[in-house]
Every structure is written in structure tokens, then in C-alpha cells.
Design a protein around this motif. Sequence first.
Motif, PDB file in Angstrom:
ATOM      1  N   PHE A 334      20.977  12.188  13.251  1.00 17.32           N
ATOM      2  CA  PHE A 334      21.353  13.373  14.035  1.00 17.32           C
ATOM      3  C   PHE A 334      22.874  13.411  14.262  1.00 17.32           C
ATOM      4  O   PHE A 334      23.511  14.455  14.125  1.00 17.32           O
ATOM      5  CB  PHE A 334      20.659  13.365  15.406  1.00 17.32           C
ATOM      6  N   LEU A 335      23.417  12.258  14.633  1.00 16.56           N
ATOM      7  CA  LEU A 335      24.856  12.213  14.934  1.00 16.56           C
ATOM      8  C   LEU A 335      25.686  12.491  13.686  1.00 16.56           C
ATOM      9  O   LEU A 335      26.712  13.173  13.736  1.00 16.56           O
ATOM     10  CB  LEU A 335      25.224  10.852  15.527  1.00 16.56           C
ATOM     11  N   SER A 336      25.208  11.981  12.566  1.00 15.76           N
ATOM     12  CA  SER A 336      25.926  12.243  11.315  1.00 15.76           C
ATOM     13  C   SER A 336      25.882  13.729  10.989  1.00 15.76           C
ATOM     14  O   SER A 336      26.876  14.301  10.513  1.00 15.76           O
ATOM     15  CB  SER A 336      25.306  11.444  10.164  1.00 15.76           C
ATOM     16  N   LEU A 337      24.718  14.355  11.257  1.00 14.90           N
ATOM     17  CA  LEU A 337      24.608  15.806  11.027  1.00 14.90           C
ATOM     18  C   LEU A 337      25.579  16.563  11.931  1.00 14.90           C
ATOM     19  O   LEU A 337      26.252  17.505  11.512  1.00 14.90           O
ATOM     20  CB  LEU A 337      23.172  16.269  11.327  1.00 14.90           C
ATOM     21  N   LEU A 338      25.614  16.103  13.171  1.00 13.40           N
ATOM     22  CA  LEU A 338      26.479  16.758  14.146  1.00 13.40           C
ATOM     23  C   LEU A 338      27.938  16.720  13.678  1.00 13.40           C
ATOM     24  O   LEU A 338      28.663  17.705  13.758  1.00 13.40           O
ATOM     25  CB  LEU A 338      26.333  16.019  15.485  1.00 13.40           C
ATOM     26  N   VAL A 339      28.337  15.556  13.164  1.00 10.31           N
ATOM     27  CA  VAL A 339      29.702  15.399  12.657  1.00 10.31           C
ATOM     28  C   VAL A 339      29.940  16.352  11.489  1.00 10.31           C
ATOM     29  O   VAL A 339      30.992  16.988  11.383  1.00 10.31           O
ATOM     30  CB  VAL A 339      29.940  13.930  12.234  1.00 10.31           C
TER      31      VAL A 339
END
Length: 1433
Positions: A334-339
Motif C-alpha cells: 500500500f505504501l509503495s502504491l501511495l508513493v
Amino acid sequence: MSTSSPEAVKKLLENMQTDLRSLSMECKKKFPPVKEAAESGIVKIKTIAARNTDILAALKENSSEVVQPFLMGCGTKEPKITQLCLAAIQRLMSHEVVSEAAAGNIINMLWQLMENGLEELKLLQTVLVLLTTNTVVHDEVLSKAIVLCFRLHFTKDNITNNTAAATVRQVVTVVFERMVAEDERFKGIVEQPPPVQGNTNRRSVSTLRPSAKDAYMLFQDLCQLVNADAPYWLVGMTEMTRTFGLELLESVLNDFPGVFLQHQEFSFLLKERVCPLVIKLFSPNIKFRQGSSSAASPAPVEKPYFPICMRLLRVVSVLIKHFYSLLVTECEIFLSLLVKFLDGEKPQWLRAVAVESVHRLCVQPHLLRSFCQSYDMKQHSTKVFRDIVNALGSFIQSLFIVPNVGNAAAVSAPAGGSGLGAQGTAQGAFEYRGTWIPLMTVSVQGSAKATYLEMLDKVEPPSIPEGYAMSVAFSALLDLVRGITSMIERELAVEEEAAAEFREAHPDQEWKPQPGAHLVWEEMVSACWCGLLAALSLLLDASTDETATENILKAELTMASLCGRLGLVTPRDAFITAICKASLPPHYALTVLSSNTANLSSKAYSIQGQSVQIISPSSESHQQVVAVGQPLTAQPQGTVVLTAKNIQCMRTLLNLAHCHGAVLGTSWQLVLATLQHLVWILGLKPGVGGALKPGRAVEGPSTVLTTAVMTDLPVISNILSRLFESSQYLDDVSLHHLINALCSLSLEAMEMAYGNNKEPSLFAVAKLLETGLVNMDRIEILWRPLTGHLLEVCQHPNSRMREWGAEALTALIKAGLAYKHDPPLAQNQRLQLLLLNPLKELSNVLHADIRQKQLECVLQILQSQGDSLGPGWPLVLGVIGAIRNDQGAPCCLQLVVTDFLPTMPCTCLQIVVDVAGSFGLQNQELNISLTSIGLLWNISDYFFQRGEAITQELEREEEALQKQAQERGETLNRPFHPAPPFDCLWLCLYAKLGELCVDPRPAVRKSAGQTLFSTIAAHGTLLQQPTWHIVVWKVLFQLLDCVRTSSTTADKEKIESGGGNILIHHSRDTAEKQWAETWVLTLAGVARIFNTRRYLLQQLGDFFEAWEVLLNHIQSAALSKNNEVSLAALKSFQEILQIVTPVKDSDKAGDALAAMGVPPVLIDPLSASGPGRPLVRSDSLVERLTRYNGAELQAPPPGEESALEDSALWWSAWNTWYRTGTDSTRPPSGPTEKLSFIPSQPFLTALIQIFPALYQHIKANFSMEDLKKLGVILHGAVSVPISSDASPFILPSYTEAVLTSLQEAVLTALDVLQKAICVGPENLQVMYPAIFEQLLLFVEFSCKPPQYGRMETKHVANAKYNQIQLFAPAEWVALNYVPFAERSLEVVVDLYHKTACHKAVINEKVLQNIIKVFSIVAYSTTRDLFFPLSFLR
């Protein structure tokens, strides 16, 4: 009133009966079955009420029957009847008297109504009442109720839709609340969990309790519905929207995180259903690239849909916030997507909601720490935390580079009223290379209040106002920094408190912190600092708003402080460098900062493995210029400007140094270097105490300051001073870093000041002074580096720099001595010497201005601290001695001698003597030497007055030293050992005066000689007897030796003048003559001491040897070819022969002084120290005086007379006299020896006059041989001619028959001898013939004048003394011997009358010899026969 109270029950029964009656009435005509059911219901209720005490329980038990009439009424589908029945059912529900079966019946009835589209709002209300007041509805009944609400949500009526939506949300919440309540009820009851199968079927809920099972089934079906799959439990669903489903999922996840964390089944749902669903739904957003043509790809890419995307991000935020620990891997995705969503190629609205989501994360520092622990600190994991920060930075950077696509008109509020409204007012802007981005207030500090993530009612993507994304990203950055730093600092504070408690409880053990926590903190900072710094530096450069600038600077400051506390040097220095660079003008050449920036540029800065280009700061300034000044460089350059932002950054830098100085370490160098340059540009100059004050522009009109900055300058100056004042709160290590940085800066300034006359930068020296002054309580730890450097500054060729170095050093020394140390300086000798040592070191600096400062410092120390210097006196005296050539130095010494001798330790008195002596020996200034000799006299006076106290203190000190020496196995080593300590003090004084007695300058020699002999005469009685041995041999004789040597080797060349216009008398116009005076004074002084102290000296073992040495000196002086010296030597000889019996010393002291032409000294009468006073010690001063003086008050006993009149001494004197007489009267060997030295008449007279006194001591053993020796000398003396120059002053006129003084003395000597023979024993009378012989020889001189060797002489009558010619060569004149012969003849006749009948006279035919001589005389003087005949008559 509760529903179970009797009144409530009674009212319920009444209301039910009323409702049934009303129903019966309504259905009487159209629906008879219902009417009957209603009436039987009334009977039923009455029966229940009459038969049961617990009416509510009975009602619940019979609720199916009670409810039946109302259900039948609803079945009529008549609106009025239906409304009545639903109201009655709701009343029953609210009193919780509905059983499970009845509830099922009710739900079925409601379902039918729903399908018929009747009373939809009432239905929703009834369902809600049923589910919120009772927990009887479970499983299929519950699911049917929920489906009913969902179905109503999708009707065409808006009111029903919205009400149903609200009801669904409430019902879903109720379901989960029931589960939470159920868990609460069963808390503490340990249940045996069933065996867990490897991969349990998703519908296997056998392990769950009823409410939990309902919740599970509901949540599972919500996931199914959002995923567009058929539900398992919510049977009958006909329609569902993803947006509504996602909202419900989000609310459940957000409101009931405990459910998912505590129950494996729910955790399973999260992992297996929710996360894959979210990732799947995110797919269009990931693949979409703004501006890419869909025709180019083989399959069209689904376009991101704002409502779904926004809700997904909300769900993701909740998942990350609450379930991060469960979903570590999923959250990483999720965090990678957010980035990725922050990427510049994504739609603007997507980037905006993504940055809002990131902001939500940034306000949760504990969550960020978890990211760091779970990802960044794992070896092969994505560096998620670092990527988030770097992405934020990159996002901000991209906003300046990539123009906002399609946002040309975005400054105005977007269509549809979806703008930010009142909260989006512009607050300033960022401007960078032509890109202008307004800044908005998007949220309150520390909270992430999103705008676009809350637009749940919007279907179309909103238009994003310009500056909104930047404002959110900026807030996110600030919140991130604030959150991380405050969290870590809180934890550090807790750790420090624990450490303090541990140390208090276990003082002997070392505190060891938990390494894990530190590793996490360090990793967090290491991961984020690069991205933060890049973004903050860019924003700082671009900021045009003071508040924004302040916030950025505060963020950089807190990061620098945190890095410092964690010991992370590189990031700390990087943040500090950023603030420093922002404080200085653009492109300002400051080596320290440039090298640091170069180091930073090599640091990796990447997002998800891809490196990011850091954009460099812009040189364009949109700031108000507030000052123009000179840069601080070695070579003159143009001016530089300072803006308001520079000054703001400078304030932050000051704040950093002031509040966080303890963690700056080596970066003090950066901070202080920057401050030094800023201070220079602003024209601040150091004043008293090192404080900087606004000074005039050094380089003339090149420094220009606006009014704004002029009013700021005193404030800046004050903050600067407070900054260095606050150094008193730094720990020792930090303080050393500060001192080292200042020293390093000062060295640079010194380097810059070499070789040019430009005003140097005095910032570092001034601040070293300020730092030293406020850290006096621990001055020991910084004193050496501080003063060591200032001593270097004092040697600098630039006078301004040197002056400030000396000013700082002397101010520190004075402050150090004045400070109230604990323990006081008087008890801390080591510290006092440490403080005074630099003052001594200043003596090695040769510059006159430094010497002046040193002198002023010494004077001020004496005036303010003189009474309390104590052990520091040796060092202060050493300094005074070292600066003795300076004009003002004698003032210091004079002050010491006049005011401070009583206050200093007695052990320092010897040093005072040495220093005073060294002043006397300096050859720069005669007056200083003469003053110092006067001071030595004052010192001797002080010794005399305070003798007893000094003796006691010195003896105590001696005992202590003796003890220490014995402990170390050494012997005590001090001058003049083993003389008593007090005597040693006197000996040092005498030795020093002795040195001055042989100074090259006559005035010094004369003054020193007079002082030496006066001192010995006045105070010699204080010395113990053995000490006199040292005085005689080591002081007096040594002095005589030196004087004799110098006198005999002195130059005979004439000295023209005494300097300036002073004329020198002819008697002192050569060095030889000047030394002659010294010889005379010294010999007289020594002789006088032997005379006045003979009784004391004779008690010494080697008095005879001393006597011999003294006589030897007298002899060598008497035989000197200088008339003054030789005559003075004979006077000294006469003096030592004067005493027959010893005389009291005190009577002699005044005479001795008078003899040397020294005015009498006022000394206390010795009688005051007589026997009447108590004797403190056996050898006390009082007793010694009494011993010496008391013994001399009466004549010695008869037995001691002979000892005092030791014949050996007098025979030694006789031998000396004889040798002197023989050598001085021996005639020259030939006539050619014109330059021979002929003794003068006064000398010969004095020589012969000594004999009578000498004869008194030797007459007992005076022999014939001695008489012959005497005769030779007498004959030789009267034979010596005189110079024609001198004859008029010695001889009478030719016609006068008068004897010369010499002839008188010769006859007197013989007279003394013949008188002694006359009264002496008979064996002496054999000497008469020899006396007659000598006298007759003199008689013969009338006709045969004696010849003085072969020297040509003229008769006195022919001497040209009547016509004296200047510069004519001197002639030698023979005396007129006739009067002498006559007088001799008279003596012969007289003596013969007395001795004619003596046997020796008869035997030796004396008369015959007389007649023989008379005949010769008579024959030779036929012209004057009356001469002999007058005697014969």
C-alpha cells in the motif's frame, strides 16, 4: 424512568390495551379477523398482568401471541392500520418484550411491507429500534433485516435512499457493537479453542459466538459485494454500489479495530479478503499515465475513478493506521502504491488525495517508526520510510519544475463549489526561478485535515486549486519533522530520567541504555534526513513568506538538534550548513560551508531505488535588502547584501546555538564561522567584556544599514552575548568544542590579518573572553586552551589584534582571581597558580603595548587582590621581575614593598629581595636601579621590625620542608644552608646588595655600598653568631675581592661626559677613578664592621684568618698607585687598630654610619627589646639582642683581656704595616724610570702615624730587629721627594724653620718608642743606642740630604713653584731637611740628658757618635756655626 419500573410497566400495559382497542375499532368493519385477534389480545394482556409478578418476562414469553394482532393489522396494507401497528410493535421492542420468534415474525412482516413499498421510512425506523434495543435478532433474521435496509437504500425516493443509507451504517455499527459487548461479557473466561485447521474455509465460523458470527458474516459479505460477487449471508440483495461498500468497510475498520486484532477469523478476513480487494481496485490508478494515448496500447487502460480511488485511499489509511502490525507485507505494498501516486505523471486530483493520505501518515510518528523498524531496518526490504520522505521531497521539487497541467484557471475556486472555501485563503507563496506557487492554510499544525479525501459526495474529479498540493506537502513535511523529533525527544527524556534514577540508586555502576531504541531512532533520522534537507532547503530558498520561512527554519533547527542528540554528525552538520548558507548572501565564499556542501552532494538520494536529481538553490532573491556591507576576506572585494530572510536565518542560527549548544559538537565551527561573517558584514565590533556593539563602518561608507536592521542590531548583539553566556550550562565536552571552534576561527582571523593593515575580525577573541568570563566556576578545564591561544594572539604583528588578545587575557586573569571559587583560591594554590601563569607567560612577548597591558594588569591585581594573593605571590613577583625594564614596573615593586610585605607569606620575602635586586641590576634606567636599592633598605627595615614573627613563620616552614625532604630521602637545598631561615633572608639581602656594589655604574655602586654597610651596621645584631662567618667570608670578602679586581683592571681612558650635558669632575673622569671611589667605600665599610663587631667576630673560630685577609686587602689597597685608594686604605688600617677593649655594638652603629657619610637611620632603641620582655623561644630575636648587647655592656672579665688582645693579630698587623712601608718607600731603581709611582706626603704621614697605635699592641715583644725595620721605613719615608706641583701646599716658605707633617710623625714615632723604653723593663734599654743612631742619621740630613734612589731632585729653593705654568712637566723637589735635623738634634740632646748613665748608652759609645755627627754637621755648615753649638751649650 426505566422501562422496568412498575409505573413504566403499568403504562406499557395501558398503552398496549389502548393500541389493541384502537386496532379493534379500525378493523371492526373491514377486517373482522383482525378485530377478534385484537380483542383476544386485550384479554391475554389482562390475564398476563393478573397472573404474573414479573409482567415483562411474561409478556416476552407470550410475545408471539401479543404481537400477532399487530402483525395481522400490518397485513391489511391499510396505511392507517399499518402505522398504528408499527408504532405498537416499536413500543414493545423498546421495552424489550419481544422474543426471538416474535422478532422473526416481525422481520418477515416488515419484508412483505418492503416488497409492497409501504411505509418505507417506518419500516427503517422499526428495524433500527428492533436491532438497537434487543439482541434477540441473529443469523438469517438479522441478515434479512439488513438486506431490507440495503434494498430500501436503492429505491428511487431520495429521502428513503438517504435514510436507508444512514440506517445501514447504523445497523452495521450495531452488529459490531454487539460483538464487542459479547466479548466484554466473556472476558476472562478461558475457552478451549478448537483445533485450527491449516486453511480454514472462509465460511467456517464455528469458533465464533453468535454476535461475532453475525459480524463476521456481515463483513465477509460486504467484501463480496464490493468485489461484485454474490453474498453468502445477505441473501436477497438485488443491488449494491462499490462506493457505499467501501465506505461501510472503512467505517467498520476504523471504528472496531479491536475486533480484527483479537479474533483470528477476522484477521483472516483482513488478509485474505480486504487487502487483495484493495490492491485489485487500485489497479486502474497504478497503470494510468496522464497524457498517454490509450490507442497506442493493445488493450485500453481503465481510467481512474475518483470516488473509488479516494475511498480506497481512505481504507488504506485506516488499514495502515490500525492493522499495520497484522498486515506488514500488505502495508508495504500500500505504501509503495501511495508513493507511486505522487508521481508527476498521475492526474492532479490523484496526486492531491495521495499527498493528503501521506499527510495522514506524517502526523503519526509512532506509525512511521513502525515502518522504519519493519522495512527500512530489514536487510532485503523496501526502504519504505525513506521512500515516503524522499517522495514528498521529490513531489515538492516537481511542483516547481513541472507546470500544473490544465490548472491555468485553478486559482479561482473550482466549479460545483468544491473549493477550499474559507480555509483556503492565500498566506504567502513560494517562488523559484519564475514559478510562483501560493501557500494556503490547509490544516492545523499536527493534524491532517484532508479536503479531497472527504469529498464523498463527488463523482467527478474536482479541480485542484494552484498551491493546494504544495501546501499539503509542506504541512506534511513540517508535521513529519515535528512528530518524529518530539516523539524521539520524549523517549530520550524518559531514558535520561531512568538513567538519572539508576545512577542515584547505583552510583558505582554504569548505566547501559537499551540499544534497540537508539538503533531505531538513528535509522529513522538516517533514512529521512537527505530527503527532508533537500525539500526544506529548496522551500527555504523559494519562500517569500516570513511565517513559512520561520516554520522551515524551525524544522531544520529541530532536525539538527535531534541529530546532535543522537550523535549523528553528518546529518547534523548538513542541517546546520543549510541554515548557515541561508543566513549568508548568495554565493558567499565561506570555505567551511563550501567543503561541507560538497560532502553532502555525494550523498545518495533516491526513491524506490531510482535516484533523484536535487535542484540547486536559486540565486534570485525576491527578498527585501536590509543591509549592504563588506565581506570578511583577506583581499578587499565588492560589497555584499543581506536580506530580511538572511537576518531571519541568522536569528534561527543564534537560537540553535543558544538552545542546543550542548549537541553541536564540531559543528560549532560552522555556526561561529557564519556568525563571524554576518557580524562583520553588519559592522558589529567588540566592546568591554567582549560584547559586540554596532560600530562605525570600518571601510567608510561601504556599509549601509536600513532603519529596520539598525533597530535589530542591539537585539542581535544582545542575543549573541546571551548565546555565549549560556555556555555556562553546557557540559564540559560541549564547552571544549565551543572553545576549540572559537580558537580555530581566531587562528583564521590571525592568518587573514598577516601582512596587511586592514582591521582584523575580533569576533573570536571577543567571544573567547565572554565564554571564559561566564564559566569561571569551572575555569580549570578550559583555562589552558583558552589562555594558550590568547597568548598566541598577543604575539600577532597586527597591533589591533594583539591589543584585543592582551585585553581578553588580562581581563580573564583579573576575573579569575576576583571570582569566589569554591574552595577559595587561598586554599587552592594549584588553581591560583594556573590563573596567574599566563600573566607570567606574557613576559615572553616583546611588544611594548603587551608589556603595558601586563603592567596595568599586575597593578590592578595588586590593588584589588594584593591582600589575598597568598601562594600566588611568587608568580606575581616573578612577573614584576620579568618586566623590570619597563618604566612603570618600579611602581609595582614599590607598591609591593610599601603595602604588601606584611600580607605575603614570609617564604616570599626572599623572592621580593631577588626581584628588587634584579631591578637594581637592570641597565636600562639608572633611576630604577637607585629606587630598587632604596627599596632593599626598606625591606631590611621591615625584616628588623617584624623579625620575631618572620622567624617563627620561617622556622615552621623549614620544619615542614625538612620533613618532606626526609620522606623523599633528599637533603634540604636552599641558599646559605645550614644558617637559620631568618638569617638566610638577611644573607640573601646582603648578597643582592653585594652584587649591586660591583655594578658597572658608579652611582649604583656607591648607593648599594652605603646601603649594604648601613644595613649590616643597623641590623647586624639580629644575626646569629655562626651566620657572621658567612657574612664575613661570603659577602664582605667576596665583595672586596671583586672590587679590587675590577678596580685594578679598570680602564684609564678619560670619560668625556656622564650622558647628556652632565660634566664629570676631573677626579672621576676615568673608570679607574670611579672604581677607586668604590674601593675606598668598600674597604672603609668592611674595616668599620671589623672595628664595631670585633668582639663578636673574635668568637668565630677563624677570626685570625679573616684578620689576615682583611690586612691583605688593606695592604694591596695601600700599595695601589691611586693616591685616594692608598690613603683610604691607611685610614681603614688606623680604624681597625683603634680599639683596645671591645665597645658596645649599639654605640658603634651610629658611628659606623657617620664615618661613611650615611645619615643615621631611625631604628628602635635596643633597650626596648631588653630582658624585661617575655622570651618566646630560646633563640628568639629578643634573646639574641639581649645576649649580644647585654654581654657588651660591661668590660670583659680580666681573664678574657689577653684573649681579646691576641698578640698574633697585632703582629700580623705589624707585618702588614712593615710590608706596606717597605714597598711604598722603596726608591726607584734608576733615573730613567720617570713614570715610577712616588708615594704622596699625606700617605707617608698616615703610614707613619699608624705606628704609635700599632706599637701599643706589640710593645711587649718589640725587638731590636723590629726597631731596625722601623728605622728603615722611617728613613725611607723622609727621603721621598715631593712633586713641585704639590710642594707649595705642603712646604712652608724657605725662610720658615717648620717641620712637615711627615717629619713630625717620624719624630713622634721615635718619641713613643723611647718613652716606652723608658718606662719598660730594663732589657728594652739596649734599644737606646739604635734610637740615637736613627736620630743622628736625621741630624746628618742637614748637611747630607738623603738621596731617593737615583732620582734627580731639585733643591727646594730652586723649585719653580713660584712660577707655576699650566701643563708644564712636574719636577721632583727634595725637602729642606735643616728644620728636621734641628728638631732631631734637640731630641738627641734631650734623650741623652735622660739616658747618659744607662749601661747600653755608655757601652755603645753614644756620646762619641753624637760628637762625630756634630763635627760633620759643623764642618759642612761653617757659614752657620751657631747651629751645632747652640746644642753643645
